[in-house]
Scaffold this motif. Structure first.
Motif, mmCIF file in Angstrom:
data_model
loop_
_atom_site.group_PDB
_atom_site.id
_atom_site.type_symbol
_atom_site.label_atom_id
_atom_site.label_comp_id
_atom_site.label_asym_id
_atom_site.label_seq_id
_atom_site.Cartn_x
_atom_site.Cartn_y
_atom_site.Cartn_z
ATOM 1 N N SER A 95 -4.939 62.860 58.275
ATOM 2 C CA SER A 95 -5.092 61.835 57.260
ATOM 3 C C SER A 95 -3.899 60.870 57.267
ATOM 4 O O SER A 95 -4.061 59.667 57.097
ATOM 5 C CB SER A 95 -5.359 62.470 55.891
ATOM 6 O OG SER A 95 -4.337 62.224 55.000
ATOM 7 N N ARG A 117 -3.936 56.814 58.128
ATOM 8 C CA ARG A 117 -3.352 55.855 57.223
ATOM 9 C C ARG A 117 -2.362 54.943 57.951
ATOM 10 O O ARG A 117 -2.179 53.786 57.595
ATOM 11 C CB ARG A 117 -2.671 56.623 56.074
ATOM 12 C CG ARG A 117 -1.895 55.781 55.099
ATOM 13 C CD ARG A 117 -0.435 56.185 55.153
ATOM 14 N NE ARG A 117 0.468 55.262 54.547
ATOM 15 C CZ ARG A 117 0.821 54.099 55.057
ATOM 16 N NH1 ARG A 117 0.228 53.645 56.127
ATOM 17 N NH2 ARG A 117 1.716 53.354 54.491
ATOM 18 N N PHE A 118 -1.717 55.464 59.007
ATOM 19 C CA PHE A 118 -0.701 54.667 59.695
ATOM 20 C C PHE A 118 -1.245 53.824 60.852
ATOM 21 O O PHE A 118 -0.527 52.979 61.368
ATOM 22 C CB PHE A 118 0.433 55.561 60.203
ATOM 23 C CG PHE A 118 1.561 55.635 59.226
ATOM 24 C CD1 PHE A 118 2.446 54.570 59.105
ATOM 25 C CD2 PHE A 118 1.719 56.724 58.404
ATOM 26 C CE1 PHE A 118 3.474 54.610 58.189
ATOM 27 C CE2 PHE A 118 2.740 56.771 57.477
ATOM 28 C CZ PHE A 118 3.622 55.714 57.374
ATOM 29 N N PRO A 172 -3.410 51.258 61.008
ATOM 30 C CA PRO A 172 -3.306 49.804 60.830
ATOM 31 C C PRO A 172 -1.849 49.318 60.825
ATOM 32 O O PRO A 172 -1.542 48.275 61.393
ATOM 33 C CB PRO A 172 -3.938 49.557 59.466
ATOM 34 C CG PRO A 172 -4.684 50.781 59.126
ATOM 35 C CD PRO A 172 -4.069 51.911 59.876
ATOM 36 N N THR A 173 -0.959 50.095 60.204
ATOM 37 C CA THR A 173 0.456 49.718 60.162
ATOM 38 C C THR A 173 1.018 49.608 61.573
ATOM 39 O O THR A 173 1.700 48.632 61.906
ATOM 40 C CB THR A 173 1.266 50.785 59.390
ATOM 41 O OG1 THR A 173 0.575 51.087 58.187
ATOM 42 C CG2 THR A 173 2.659 50.303 59.074
#
Lengths: 287, 265, 262
Positions: free
Chosen positions: B162, B166-167, B169-170
């Motif tokens: 997870s 979440r990372f 796109p960053t």
């Protein structure tokens, strides 16, 4: 060398449901040796505009003339490379681009890419590192061992060492403490004057724009709203308010005093100038 | 090109298929993978196709859209068909060119296998298109929970998945920024020999690694001061709500399997 | 509430003390700002308090109790901290997941969790973004989510460690405004670490640090009044203070008052 935009239009993800018009038929010019500020809200097209000036992005429609180089929709890599030689760009948080094993080699990376020999690149690197007050003892250190402020200076030296005709600064003071902020802005001011290069500054800080730039271009939602002298645009309170930009501190104070009946002969450009004008007014009105 | 690829992408929506519990969807897809092999003649295959097509319709996705997104996979399917066409023997000889023959069995097997493969790809694509990566992670964690008895660190793996999601796109943003920054310094990735191009990747990867390590370190501190200490005594904000419709989906899938099994020849 | 008594700490690789015989008090219900230039020791202070760094001399007391390795875990539960980089402290896949993260770790019941997440998001004005992913938020919005995550824990103390330094002016204003509101409504104790003198206006108490020592301490008025101490600490005077110092012989005032008196 001048940069001229002719009906520059930039569209992201053309012909997809995510299509977005970032710049809309912009025609304007950046003249040699002047200090420009580009202002506007987040999403106004500032970043897109500057990336079109050195071929990082190519126009969807229209043309960008960098000196005698023309950039358009399908310009070849070779020609774009020529534009990159002439237009240097300092990105936001430039310290993130460091990668070499030593400070000096990192600064030499750009110069060597644009065709300078080893010796010439080293000479330029040393010169600009010293200009930015980076201690000679650090030249052979790993860039990652340096403090954040020093890393940023090394990254900036890496762009200056390419000796571009035009220097683009994208939020160069983001994340700096106030004192380093002032030092950095002073330094760019000095470089611009001494080297006679064109500087294009993107920032949210209207005080910096007011204090350092000669000319301003105001963007909003991809349209060029105004282009003209900094003194004209940043003293237009109604205009700034309409586009949700802050009035520079000195301008605000001068206008507020004017409303109180304290009128100066001219609009002060710096804090020191304000002090001068105010003391003069006070002495003239001393009972 | 890449932006049109559908494999592994998620398209938000509110259709019935979107709303089914991700666990039910995963189990149903697993069942389907078995059921596919029950079909052994044309009525069975026809039913499979009808089944997948109606699901696509239910999910509110257009076939043309799916087809465009899966073009690359089509090559694989055609390749499979060709293999059977040329190498499966039996039945009547249709073409005899001396050094190769095409026989009826080859065509029939080729069509069947192709349908199987295509339906499997379509159904898994439907799963990822209608389920957010986050719910998929959640569902996988719940389904795999029994594996904990075998000392598989299910919770840790799910947490890692997870955070990685979440990372993504960053890190994509960051990669783009660094490519632009180095490109502005005259670095060229598009021209020159293979060796030169590989060398040009160093200025991109090193800053990326350094930043990723820094992020990981700061993230670890942030998680620690927010009281993260592994799974023990931890509650969960996200709940998966298994409803009657989810049970119904599984039952339907099983029934479908039984029907296919019954009409085998 | 929190007391530093004669605390000294030095990083292994450096020869001078990062904190040099510091004695300080942070009082309950107050907003205390700690201002200092980079390397002044202000962030070291927080790291000692949160137990991220160990091996100092002197003592730190929390409500009279000396901070030790044994009670550290328990103390961490009562403190919440917001760091500098908005991206690197966003753990959850969406806004609401991130706010819930600390609650999940503490084993809070789901119903209560839902209520607390909603309340915290409302307090930072981010409720309408609850299902958004971090990549769709601005830096300022991410920091507000981080504050919500901290608030949801109902901490005795909220620490902000240069939490606005990477934000644009608008994001900075939003974060400060929301903190001010929270401090007023809930009487939350706040420790606000910053290098920007312009940000301390709302605090009840302020501490100026330089080279590991406290060089000035007092109310905001008192701090702004001693401009020499500020300048010698490598700090930059905010516009209004600078003008007042030059034209009105150095007294602290707000902008309107400056206009009034000139």
């Amino acid at each position: 060398m001048n940069i001229r935009l002719e009906k520059l239009t930039s569209i992201y993800q053309e012909n997809t449901p995510f299509e977005h018009l970032a710049l809309n038929r912009i025609s304007t010019e950046f003249e040699e040796g002047k200090y420009y500020g580009i202002i506007g809200q987040t999403g106004s097209g500032k970043s897109t505009m500057i990336q079109n000036l050195n071929g990082l992005l190519l126009p969807s429609y229209g043309e960008v003339h960098v000196g005698d180089i023309t950039l358009r929709r399908r310009t070849k890599q070779k020609i774009i490379h020529q534009a990159k030689k002439r237009v240097g760009m300092v990105f936001q948080f430039p310290e993130h681009q460091l990668f070499e094993e030593s400070v000096i080699r990192d600064v030499m990376f750009g110069p060597k890419n644009i065709g300078m020999g080893e010796d010439e690149a080293r000479e330029k690197a040393e010169y600009y590192l010293k200009l930015l007050n980076v201690d000679e003892a650090l030249f052979d250190k790993q860039p990652f061992d340096l403090s954040g402020g020093q890393m940023r200076k090394v990254a900036i030296a890496g762009i200056l060492a390419m000796e571009p005709d035009v220097l683009i600064l994208d939020e160069p003071t983001a994340g700096l403490d106030p004192l380093s902020h002032i030092e950095t802005m002073e330094l760019f001011g000095k470089i611009q004057k001494e080297m006679g290069i064109t500087v294009i500054l993107i920032t949210h800080d209207m005080n910096d724009v007011y204090e350092y730039t000669d000319e301003v271009k105001l963007l909003n939602q991809g349209n060029l709203i105004r282009s003209g002298s900094t003194k004209d645009i940043l003293t237009d309170e109604a205009l700034l308010r309409e586009y949700e930009l802050e009035v520079p501190d000195i301008v605000r104070l001068t206008f507020d005093l004017e409303r109180k009946g304290i009128k100066f002969e001219k609009m002060p450009g710096t804090k020191e100038e304000f002090i001068g004008l105010y003391t003069k007014w006070r002495d003239g009105h001393a009972e | 090109m890449l932006s049109k690829m559908l494999l592994g992408r998620y398209i938000p929506g509110t259709s019935l298929v979107h709303r089914i519990d991700p666990r039910a969807k995963i189990i149903a897809v697993l069942l389907f993978m078995i059921i596919v092999f029950f079909a052994n003649h044309w009525t069975g295959y026809l039913l499979l196709i009808l089944f997948v097509l109606s699901l696509t319709k239910l999910a509110g996705l257009s076939l043309i859209f799916l087809f465009n997104g899966l073009k690359l996979i089509l090559l694989l399917i055609i390749f499979t068909f060709m293999m059977h066409l040329f190498f499966t023997k039996g039945g009547t000889v249709l073409v005899d060119a001396g050094w190769f023959t095409i026989e009826t069995e080859g065509i029939i097997r080729g069509v069947y296998i192709t349908i199987r493969l295509a339906m499997l790809i379509l159904i898994t694509t439907l799963l990822t298109l209608t389920t957010s990566p986050l719910s998929l992670t959640d569902a996988i964690e719940r389904i795999c929970r029994p594996l904990k008895a075998l000392r598989v660190p299910v919770h840790e793996i799910a947490m890692m998945m997870s955070i990685s999601l979440r990372f993504i796109p960053t890190l994509m943003d960051e990669t783009e920024k660094i490519i632009k920054a180095q490109s502005a310094r005259g670095s060229t990735f598009m021209t020159g020999s293979l060796r030169a191009r590989l060398n040009a990747l160093t200025p991109i990867f090193i800053p990326l690694f350094i930043s990723a390590f820094k992020r990981a370190e700061e993230m670890a501190v942030a998680m620690e001061v927010r009281g993260y200490h592994g799974e023990k005594g931890r509650t969960s904000y996200r709940v998966l709500d298994w409803q009657f419709k989810d049970t119904a989906v599984i039952i339907m899938m099983v029934l479908f399997g039984i029907v296919l099994f019954m009409i085998r020849q | 509430m929190i007391e530093f008594n004669d605390v000294t700490y030095s990083y292994r690789e450096e020869d001078h003390n990062a904190l040099d015989h510091i004695s300080l008090k942070f009082r309950r219900g107050e907003w205390t700002s700690v201002i200092g230039h980079n390397g002044s020791g202000k962030s070291t202070l927080v790291k000692l308090l949160m137990g991220v760094l160990e091996g100092y001399t002197g003592e730190i007391r929390i409500d009279g109790e000396v901070l030790t390795e044994e009670n550290l875990q328990d103390i961490r539960r009562r403190f919440a901290i917001v760091f500098q980089n908005p991206d690197n402290q966003f753990v959850g896949a969406t806004v609401e997941d991130d706010v819930a993260f600390g609650l999940e770790n503490n084993g809070v019941e789901r119903d209560e969790m839902v209520r607390k997440v909603e309340e915290a998001l409302r307090a930072v004005n981010m409720l309408e973004f609850r299902t958004h992913e971090p990549s769709r938020l601005s830096g300022g919005q991410k920091q507000r989510v981080a504050i919500a995550g901290a608030l949801a824990m109902e901490p005795d103390l909220l620490i902000l460690d240069e939490a606005t330094s990477m934000l644009d002016p608008q994001g900075r204003r939003d974060v400060l405004e929301i903190l001010g509101q929270i401090h007023k409504d809930k009487m939350t104790t706040i420790i606000y670490i910053t290098h920007d003198l312009a940000e301390i206006g709302v605090s009840d108490h302020a501490v100026v640090m330089k080279d590991g020592s406290v060089i000035n301490e007092g109310t905001v008025d008192e701090i702004y009044h001693d401009t020499e101490a500020l300048i010698s600490s490598r700090l930059v005077l905010p516009f209004t203070i600078w003008m007042a110092d030059r034209l009105l012989e150095g007294c602290y005032m707000l902008y309107d008052e400056l206009v009034e008196r000139l």
